[in-house]
Design a protein around this motif. Structure first.
Motif, PDB file in Angstrom:
ATOM      1  N   GLU A  95      41.280  -2.205  22.551  1.00  0.00           N
ATOM      2  CA  GLU A  95      41.046  -2.364  21.010  1.00  0.00           C
ATOM      3  C   GLU A  95      39.682  -1.835  20.645  1.00  0.00           C
ATOM      4  O   GLU A  95      39.705  -1.317  19.562  1.00  0.00           O
ATOM      5  CB  GLU A  95      41.076  -3.938  20.625  1.00  0.00           C
ATOM      6  N   LYS A  96      38.640  -1.600  21.631  1.00  0.00           N
ATOM      7  CA  LYS A  96      37.523  -1.206  21.167  1.00  0.00           C
ATOM      8  C   LYS A  96      37.979   0.191  20.646  1.00  0.00           C
ATOM      9  O   LYS A  96      37.298   0.803  19.666  1.00  0.00           O
ATOM     10  CB  LYS A  96      36.378  -1.370  22.060  1.00  0.00           C
ATOM     11  N   SER A  97      38.707   0.934  21.308  1.00  0.00           N
ATOM     12  CA  SER A  97      38.947   2.292  21.274  1.00  0.00           C
ATOM     13  C   SER A  97      39.825   2.398  19.718  1.00  0.00           C
ATOM     14  O   SER A  97      39.446   3.511  19.011  1.00  0.00           O
ATOM     15  CB  SER A  97      39.745   3.102  22.365  1.00  0.00           C
ATOM     16  N   ILE A  98      40.647   1.546  19.520  1.00  0.00           N
ATOM     17  CA  ILE A  98      41.594   1.554  18.387  1.00  0.00           C
ATOM     18  C   ILE A  98      40.549   1.436  17.471  1.00  0.00           C
ATOM     19  O   ILE A  98      40.682   1.998  16.262  1.00  0.00           O
ATOM     20  CB  ILE A  98      42.587   0.324  18.442  1.00  0.00           C
ATOM     21  N   HIS A  99      39.383   0.514  17.236  1.00  0.00           N
ATOM     22  CA  HIS A  99      38.567   0.101  16.153  1.00  0.00           C
ATOM     23  C   HIS A  99      37.678   1.413  16.141  1.00  0.00           C
ATOM     24  O   HIS A  99      37.512   1.723  14.758  1.00  0.00           O
ATOM     25  CB  HIS A  99      37.826  -1.064  16.500  1.00  0.00           C
ATOM     26  N   LYS A 100      37.228   2.129  17.086  1.00  0.00           N
ATOM     27  CA  LYS A 100      36.562   3.190  17.013  1.00  0.00           C
ATOM     28  C   LYS A 100      37.297   4.429  16.286  1.00  0.00           C
ATOM     29  O   LYS A 100      36.595   5.164  15.369  1.00  0.00           O
ATOM     30  CB  LYS A 100      36.016   3.674  18.291  1.00  0.00           C
ATOM     31  N   ARG A 101      38.523   4.523  16.656  1.00  0.00           N
ATOM     32  CA  ARG A 101      39.356   5.714  16.070  1.00  0.00           C
ATOM     33  C   ARG A 101      39.537   5.450  14.602  1.00  0.00           C
ATOM     34  O   ARG A 101      39.595   6.284  13.668  1.00  0.00           O
ATOM     35  CB  ARG A 101      40.491   5.930  16.695  1.00  0.00           C
ATOM     36  N   ASN A 102      39.940   3.978  14.332  1.00  0.00           N
ATOM     37  CA  ASN A 102      40.148   3.723  12.888  1.00  0.00           C
ATOM     38  C   ASN A 102      39.069   3.956  11.920  1.00  0.00           C
ATOM     39  O   ASN A 102      39.062   4.431  10.726  1.00  0.00           O
ATOM     40  CB  ASN A 102      40.586   2.383  13.015  1.00  0.00           C
ATOM     41  N   THR A 103      37.800   3.618  12.537  1.00  0.00           N
ATOM     42  CA  THR A 103      36.526   3.722  11.738  1.00  0.00           C
ATOM     43  C   THR A 103      36.410   5.058  11.523  1.00  0.00           C
ATOM     44  O   THR A 103      35.873   5.295  10.525  1.00  0.00           O
ATOM     45  CB  THR A 103      35.410   3.138  12.538  1.00  0.00           C
ATOM     46  N   ASN A 104      36.515   5.876  12.554  1.00  0.00           N
ATOM     47  CA  ASN A 104      36.267   7.479  12.260  1.00  0.00           C
ATOM     48  C   ASN A 104      37.293   8.189  11.313  1.00  0.00           C
ATOM     49  O   ASN A 104      36.740   8.743  10.393  1.00  0.00           O
ATOM     50  CB  ASN A 104      36.464   8.167  13.725  1.00  0.00           C
ATOM     51  N   THR A 146      40.493  19.118  10.708  1.00  0.00           N
ATOM     52  CA  THR A 146      40.232  19.367  12.029  1.00  0.00           C
ATOM     53  C   THR A 146      39.480  18.060  12.802  1.00  0.00           C
ATOM     54  O   THR A 146      39.898  17.624  14.109  1.00  0.00           O
ATOM     55  CB  THR A 146      39.197  20.500  12.229  1.00  0.00           C
ATOM     56  N   ALA A 147      38.634  17.418  11.838  1.00  0.00           N
ATOM     57  CA  ALA A 147      37.916  16.315  12.504  1.00  0.00           C
ATOM     58  C   ALA A 147      38.828  15.111  12.697  1.00  0.00           C
ATOM     59  O   ALA A 147      38.509  14.450  13.827  1.00  0.00           O
ATOM     60  CB  ALA A 147      36.817  16.049  11.533  1.00  0.00           C
ATOM     61  N   LEU A 148      39.827  14.917  11.901  1.00  0.00           N
ATOM     62  CA  LEU A 148      40.851  13.980  12.221  1.00  0.00           C
ATOM     63  C   LEU A 148      41.577  14.249  13.244  1.00  0.00           C
ATOM     64  O   LEU A 148      41.760  13.295  14.180  1.00  0.00           O
ATOM     65  CB  LEU A 148      41.810  13.670  10.940  1.00  0.00           C
ATOM     66  N   VAL A 149      42.111  15.480  13.342  1.00  0.00           N
ATOM     67  CA  VAL A 149      43.099  15.812  14.626  1.00  0.00           C
ATOM     68  C   VAL A 149      42.028  15.460  16.037  1.00  0.00           C
ATOM     69  O   VAL A 149      42.527  14.942  17.111  1.00  0.00           O
ATOM     70  CB  VAL A 149      43.500  17.286  14.438  1.00  0.00           C
ATOM     71  N   HIS A 150      40.705  15.935  15.955  1.00  0.00           N
ATOM     72  CA  HIS A 150      40.183  15.867  17.032  1.00  0.00           C
ATOM     73  C   HIS A 150      39.619  14.476  17.477  1.00  0.00           C
ATOM     74  O   HIS A 150      39.959  13.912  18.717  1.00  0.00           O
ATOM     75  CB  HIS A 150      38.522  16.654  16.623  1.00  0.00           C
TER      76      HIS A 150
END
Length: 271
Positions: A95-104, A146-150
């Motif tokens: 879940e921490k990774s999900i939160h981090k990716r959603n935040t980014n 590019t940033a979103l894909v990365h």
């Protein structure tokens, strides 16, 4: 949809079609009474919309605007949340990774939106620099994409166990997509394919799989199998169970928040 078809394959429910005013509806009959005690969504459909033993897609459709339709909608949302929590509790997601990716993603999209708004103001206020602004905004847009894909590629929300299982599911899906490139008998008999069909529904491949099954297995084998009884529920045309149940449920809950709507299942996007 796939969940109901799985229950039908396991003989916990039966699904039968019937005609009314030239429209095809479906009657779902409960065979395993324990299902409603374990699943609030099924309990609401059978006990509140239906008569406790059966429920029809006609009754679900006609519940639109009634208090029970809001209850169905809430139970459906809770069912989705509980299903997601089961996956988390099994240690398949981080879940921490999900939160981090959603935040980014939120930050990147917000910056792109603000830059676009600023570009519009600048574009109309300083007409002599429109070409420069257009070039700058194009560069920012490309950078944002590019940033979103990365971000999506670098931050995985799967745990190691989750990634392994997901790869297995992807491989299984690819096998079904290549259904015409191997002998289905080599995989198993019709009994096994009956258990596989709900997954084919999930991946939106039921039509192709069913067509190939009819070609590879004889008419006698087909008549003696459960597919002969359950074939209507795998029909994806306008008179099929998939369309009838999905449209009825969406119609019933259209006044509420369906949180993404109803469909065959999780679909490929979940993997």
């Amino acid at each position: 949809m796939a969940y109901l078809m799985e229950l039908a394959a396991k003989k916990k429910i039966t699904i039968e079609d019937y005609q009314k005013d030239k429209t095809t509806f479906y009657r779902i009959t409960l065979k395993d009474m324990h299902l409603v005690s374990r699943n609030p969504l099924l309990a609401t459909l059978f006990n509140d919309v239906g008569n406790g033993q059966t429920v029809t897609t006609e009754e679900i459709k006609n519940s639109r605007g009634k208090k029970v339709s809001q209850k169905v909608n809430r139970c459906y949302i809770d069912w989705r949340k509980n299903s997601y929590n089961e996956v988390v509790n099994q240690g398949l997601l981080v879940e921490k990774s999900i939160h981090k990716r959603n935040t980014n993603q939120t930050i990147i999209c917000s910056l792109l939106f603000l830059s676009f708004g600023g570009a519009l103001i600048f574009f109309f206020k300083f007409s002599e620099l429109r070409i420069v602004m257009l070039v700058v905004e194009t560069i920012l847009l490309l950078f944002g994409i590019t940033a979103l894909v990365h971000s999506n590629n670098m931050i995985s929300f799967y745990s190691q166990k989750g990634a392994e299982i997901t790869n297995q599911i992807r491989g299984f899906k690819h096998m079904l997509e290549d259904i015409g490139n191997f002998e289905m008998r080599d995989v198993g008999d019709l009994v096994l394919w009956k258990d596989i069909m709900p997954y084919a529904v999930t991946f939106d491949l039921a039509k192709e799989v069913l067509k190939k099954l009819k070609i590879e297995f004889t008419a006698d084998e087909w008549q003696r199998s459960d597919f002969y009884i359950h074939e209507p529920i795998y029909n994806f045309n306008s008179k099929g169970f998939y369309e009838s149940f999905s449209s009825s449920l969406e119609s019933s809950c259209s006044i509420g928040d369906a949180s993404g709507g109803f469909g065959a299942g999780s679909g490929g996007g979940a993997f």
